[in-house]
Every structure is written in structure tokens, then in C-alpha cells.
Scaffold this motif. Sequence first.
Motif, short mmCIF file in Angstrom:
data_model
loop_
_atom_site.label_atom_id
_atom_site.label_comp_id
_atom_site.label_asym_id
_atom_site.label_seq_id
_atom_site.Cartn_x
_atom_site.Cartn_y
_atom_site.Cartn_z
N SER A 1 1.53 102.37 -55.37
CA SER A 1 2.30 101.03 -56.81
C SER A 1 3.34 101.86 -56.88
N LYS A 2 4.35 100.45 -57.33
CA LYS A 2 5.62 100.75 -56.40
C LYS A 2 6.24 102.33 -58.34
N PRO A 3 6.97 102.76 -57.56
CA PRO A 3 7.52 103.56 -58.81
C PRO A 3 8.21 103.69 -59.93
N LYS A 4 8.31 104.80 -59.93
CA LYS A 4 9.22 104.02 -61.59
C LYS A 4 10.99 105.32 -61.21
N LEU A 5 11.63 105.12 -61.22
CA LEU A 5 12.53 105.91 -60.91
C LEU A 5 13.60 106.16 -62.60
N ARG B 1 17.11 101.52 -55.90
CA ARG B 1 17.10 101.10 -57.26
C ARG B 1 16.61 100.14 -57.99
N GLU B 2 15.54 98.97 -57.02
CA GLU B 2 15.22 97.97 -57.48
C GLU B 2 13.63 99.24 -58.48
N PHE B 3 13.47 100.34 -58.12
CA PHE B 3 12.50 100.91 -58.56
C PHE B 3 12.98 101.63 -60.21
N ILE B 4 14.09 101.17 -60.80
CA ILE B 4 14.90 101.62 -62.22
C ILE B 4 14.14 101.20 -62.91
N THR B 5 13.33 102.34 -63.77
CA THR B 5 13.13 101.37 -64.76
C THR B 5 13.95 101.85 -66.67
N ASP B 6 13.92 101.81 -67.51
CA ASP B 6 14.59 102.50 -68.86
C ASP B 6 14.46 103.78 -68.72
#
Length: 465
Positions: free
Chosen positions: A333-337, A404-409
Motif C-alpha cells: 500500500s502507499k507509504p506514510k512519510l 510529497r503525496e505520501f506525507i502524513t501528519d
Amino acid sequence: MGARMKRLTAVMSIMLVMMMLAACGTNNNTANSSTNTVKEEKPSGETEKAKPVTITWWNFPSFQALDGEVGKYEKEIIAAFNEKNPDIKVNLEMITFDGGPEKLNVAIASNSAPDLIYDAPGRIIDWGKKGLLAPLDDMIKDEVRNDISPAFWKQSTVDDKTVMYPINTAPFMMAVNKTIFEKIGALDLLPLDRPDRTWTFDEYKKALQAVKEKAPDVIPSGFFAKSQAGDQGTRAYLANLGVSRFLNEDYSQVAINTEDAGKALDWIVQAEKDKLVISGSAALAAADVNDLFLQGKLAFTINYSAVLKAQNATLKKAEFEEVLLPFPTLDGSKPKLEPYLGGMAIFNNDDEAKIAASKKFIDFVANDEVYGKKNLIQTGGLSVRNSITGLYNDPEYTYAELAREFITDPPTIADGWADVRTFWFPELQRVLLGDATGKEALDSFAANANKAIEDAKAKAQTQKK
């Protein structure tokens, strides 16, 4: 005229006389000075010169060294600033990521904090919650505020007051020595043919195994647990391998203590025994691991970014090409960075003149028509502003923009974060040293961290009352 009006008139008359006498008495103290001196008027069109102000700027190595000299570029910024603001003197002191945090703590405790700091939310937000920083809202123009993602403002704000002026960013992720994979004929094991470069835990393990078998003089991957520095790398690494968040969405509790994250931590222990992960990771710091990567002795490093790529360019001790990769996830799945976010803050040292001067300096660093973009490039980071893109002619920066689309809080804005992070590495060390399983350590971390969050919230509510 009524009695009340008469009394008022009398009082006003007395005050007028006193003011006239005071004006006469404020002349210089020479014995023969005249009491009839008239204040000299400035020629028409001449404005009163601003009083000189001296501010102190403590800076981590946020900008790449110029000509190999740490702090040289910062001095160039100051010189350019002084061409436009000759009345403001900026004293620069460079600090390191190793000793700088403690030096700042000592300075704050002894009421000798600098006026300015260029840092990240992990420390700045904590200072803001302690009431140590000057609000910056009055210097932020609408066009700037509307051009920056709300997520970045969230990381820069305490109690609806902006305490950090965000400037540069980049998602934290992994880096791989691409040259090694080219040499061993295993480049196809990396997800470089995918636009988003996402990949699975199993694919990652196959890549590590290939390095172990075909490049025995290279350590496949790194891990570390010695100190807090670089903790964002270990957090995101484990969270993605276990497909979990570090904290829950409202930052009220730890979320990483899942079965899958615990198994991922157990895997690291076994991978160290299998020579897929560096030996002795419990005693290594993030800088130790990245140094091995820069020496060409490590295939993967888990704490990297476009910013570090630029800053490490002159520190490489071997010739190789590194590329950025997101953390692998258990299910693809898409990562959370977590994002790196750099910006400037002002310590409130009860001097309005210094605060005003510091705001001028921040505005110059971030928004000057020449040095604004120049400074961004020198950090090696991306702009936090949506309208500023394409700063670099480099495919890795093109990918960093996409990632940057994978950036999470990030968890760094949680209440009590300064205490929460102190519980993380001791628990990792327990697992690496064989004193706890991954799940046991993560549960222990959760218990301590959750209490720190609750205590911090309760303290904040009490202070507001």
C-alpha cells in the motif's frame, strides 16, 4: 462655570505648568546650558534614523557548507541582509545536531536564549507550548499563508498562534546505493521503474538478500537506537513495515503497538543475526549509519531525504549514485512519510526591538527576491510554498516532489512530544539486546507515551484556567 469644571480647569493648568518646567529641566547637565534651547528640526524630507539593534542567530547546519566551510553561507546571508538593513547587526553562532539541543536547553534555562533559531517542529513546537517564542502572525502576508499547505501551518502553530515560519521541506524516506545494484546485476529488484517507487516488504527483503550474496563486503541495511537524533527514520520505517501509524489521527494515543509492527521489529532483530542488517545497531546513532552509507559500505540507509542528499554531497567518501526510495509496506500500500520541515522561530527575550529586527531577518531569508530561492537551494530542500517548484534539474528532486503525496501528519506536534520521544529508543534497545519482544517493547512504549500525552494535556488545561 460649575465647581466641577473649575476643578478640572485648575488641574489642567497645574499639569501644563509642570510639563513646561519638566521640559526646561531636561536640558543637558552642563552648568552654562541655556533653558531656552530649541530642539533642532530635521531638514524637510529627512527621516529619523532607526536605532541600531543587535540580534543573535543560532543555526544548526541547515544550509550546505560553502567552499567546505560551515557557516560561510550563513555569513553571506547576513552580509546581503545588511545591505538592506544596515541598522541590524546579526551575530551568528553555528551549533551541531549532536551538542546543539543540549546547548539550547542550557541557554533557555539560564535566560540566555538566542533571538533566532532555524530548526524543525520537534523542538520549536515544544518551546512554543512552553511560552518561550514570539508569535509571528503579524509578519505573514495573506499571499504567503494561502500558498502554504494547512498541514505545514499545523506543524508551525501553537494555540492558533504561528510560532515557526515554515521555509523548506522534504519527505523523510530511505536511500539506496544504486551503483551497488548495478554492479551485482540486481537493479531490477528496486522499484525504480514505477513512477511512485512504492514496493512491498517482501521485495525489500529480496533486495537485501541479493546484496548479502553478491556483494559480501557491503552491509545490506542499517538500523540504530543510540540516541534521539534521527528517530523519525526508525519511526516511519517500522510504521510502514507494519502498515500502521505512529500515533492515532488526533495525536491522543500511540498507534504503532500493533501485532504487525511488533513482528517488523522482531524481524530487524533476526535480520541483524542473518547479516541483512548492520550488527550492533543498539549502540549506533543515525549519524553513524549514514556515515557508513556515505563510505559506500551500506546499501540502504533508513533516514534520508532530498535535504540530506544535498548536504551529504561533499561528505561522500566513495563514488556512487544514491537514489531515494519510500519505505516498503507489508502489503504494498502507499507509504506514510513524515515530512522534514525547516523554519525559523524567535525566542521572546522581552525586547520588542529585537523581535521586530528578527522578523525582518526571517522575511529576508524566506522571501527576498534574490536570496529566497537561493537559500532554498542551499538547504537542498523543496519550498513549502505550492507556487515554487522545479528548483532543481535533478530526477531525485522530481521524485521528492512527487513523494510529497505520501506525507502524513507527523507526531511531533502531539502534546508532551518532548517527553514521548525519550521513551522510544530505550524500548528499541531492549528488543535489539534480546530483553523484550517487539510487541512487548511497543506496548511498553505506548503505556509511557500515552501517560506523557495525557499529563501534558492536563497541564495545558490547568495553565489555561
